[in-house]
Design an enzyme around this catalytic site. Sequence first.
Site, PDB file in Angstrom:
ATOM      1  N   ASP A 311      -3.537   4.220  29.208  1.00  0.00           N
ATOM      2  CA  ASP A 311      -2.703   4.725  29.402  1.00  0.00           C
ATOM      3  C   ASP A 311      -0.773   4.191  29.190  1.00  0.00           C
ATOM      4  O   ASP A 311      -0.593   3.528  29.399  1.00  0.00           O
ATOM      5  CB  ASP A 311      -2.794   5.361  30.793  1.00  0.00           C
ATOM      6  CG  ASP A 311      -2.082   6.652  30.600  1.00  0.00           C
ATOM      7  OD1 ASP A 311      -2.487   7.700  31.010  1.00  0.00           O
ATOM      8  OD2 ASP A 311      -0.728   6.526  31.260  1.00  0.00           O
ATOM      9  N   GLU A 354      -2.479  10.764  26.364  1.00  0.00           N
ATOM     10  CA  GLU A 354      -2.378   9.400  26.003  1.00  0.00           C
ATOM     11  C   GLU A 354      -3.288   8.120  26.711  1.00  0.00           C
ATOM     12  O   GLU A 354      -2.932   7.196  26.517  1.00  0.00           O
ATOM     13  CB  GLU A 354      -0.405   9.425  26.833  1.00  0.00           C
ATOM     14  CG  GLU A 354      -0.901   8.440  27.912  1.00  0.00           C
ATOM     15  CD  GLU A 354      -0.311  10.637  28.319  1.00  0.00           C
ATOM     16  OE1 GLU A 354       0.411  10.958  29.264  1.00  0.00           O
ATOM     17  OE2 GLU A 354      -0.634  11.153  28.048  1.00  0.00           O
TER      18      GLU A 354
END
Length: 434
Positions: A311, A354
Site C-alpha cells: 500500500d 493504491e
Amino acid sequence: MQCNETDTAREQWLALAVAGSGTGIWDRNVVTGEIRYSAGWKAILGYDDDELTTRIEDAYERLHPDDRDYVQAAMRDHFEGRTESYEVEHRIRCKDGRYKWICSRGKVTSRDSEGRALRMVGTTTDITSIREMAERLRETVGLITNLTNEVPGLVFQCSRQPDGRMAFPYVSAGIADIYELAPETVARNAACIEALVHPEDLETYRASFVQSAASLAPWHLEYRVCLPKQGLRWRQGDAKPQRLPDGSTVWHGFITDITERKRIESELQELATTDGLTRLPNRRHFMSCLEAHFAYLRRTNGLPAAVLMFDLDNFKAINDRWGHAVGDEALRHFAGILQMELRTADMAGRLGGEEFAVLLTLADAAGACLVGQRIQRRLASQLLSHGRETIPLTVSIGVTELRMDDADSEAALSRSDQALYCAKKNGRNRIECA
C-alpha cells in the site's frame, strides 16, 4: 443348307445388334469417291433410306465447318499409313439442320500394289448424349471450381497413406493466400506445408491428422504458420475424414485465416485480465492465478510460496497536492518497480486504488521480507519527479505464507492484508509478517 441358315441367322443378329446400338455402317470406295451408308447410319441423321447421295463431297459438306479440316486430315493420315485406323469425334449436320456429335471409326480394307487405299469400311455412333453429359459435367466442375476459388480461405482434399505420407490432390486458389504456395507443389507431397507450420505447433499439427485418421473424427485445429511475405499468421482447419479401401484416409475441408480473430481475442483477454492504468494483472486475474497456484501446491505438496500486500503511503495526500494525473503516474512508477524486482515465475497485480499484491513462488516468509526490502530500497532510490519537484514515495508491506491448511487462497490474502494494516498502524514504510 444348314450352314446357309446359320450364316443368315448370324447376319440378322449382327444387323439387330448394330441397329440397337445406335450405330450405322459406311463403305467408301476411295478411288471413285463414292460412300454408301446403311439404313441405320441414315436414320442417325434423320434421313430415309433413299434421301442421301453417295458423293464423298456431299459427306464433307455435312461436317461442321469447325471440324472439317480436322476430319479430312485424320482421313489422310490413315490413307497414307501414318495411323493404324481412323477414329474421330466430330459434329455432323442432320436433315433438320441441327448438328449431332458422332464417333466414326474405320479402316482401309484394301490397297493397291503401291499401298494406295482402295476401300475403307467403318461405323458411326451417335454420341450426342454422351458429349452433352460430358459438357454438363465440365460446366459443373467449372462452376464448383469457380465457387471454391471465390470462397475466402482454402478448400482442399487431403490424403494420408498408411505409411504416413500426405498430399493435397485438390486445393482451391486460396492456397496462394493461406500458404503462399502453388497447387502443384502440394499435389503429391505436403512436406512444403509442414515446413511453414510454426515449430511450436508442428507436433500438434502432425498429431491432429494421426488422431483424426485413427478415429475418423472430424479434423479441427488452430495453428500458426510462418510465411515468407505475410510473416506470422494464424490458421484454422476443419475437415471430415473418410477411409478408403486401400487403407488411406481422405479429408475434405477448408482452412481459413483467423489472425484477426486471434488478435481481437488477445485484446479482449488483456482487457479482461489487465489493469488499464498499470498494465499489471487486475484483481480478478491475480486472484485466479493465486487460487490455481494454491491448488497446485496442495496436489503436489510443493515448496512454499508467499503473498505480499503493498500500500503506497499517504497516497491521498499525493492526489490532493499534485492532482490525480500525478497520482496515476505514481501508481505506474511503483508498478514498474515491482516488475523489475520480480522473477519470471512471480506475479504482481493491482488489487485496486493504491493496493498491490505479489505472489512469490519458492519463497518463505523470510525470503519474502527480503524481496520487500529490495522493493522499498529501489522505491527510495528511483525518485518520481513532477516538474522541478520530487515526490516522496514509500510503501507499507504485509507478508504471509500460503498454508496447506488454509481453506483457500483468500485466507492467505486476508492474513497479508492484516499484516499490511499492522505495518500502516505502526508507522508506515514497514514490513510486517502474519
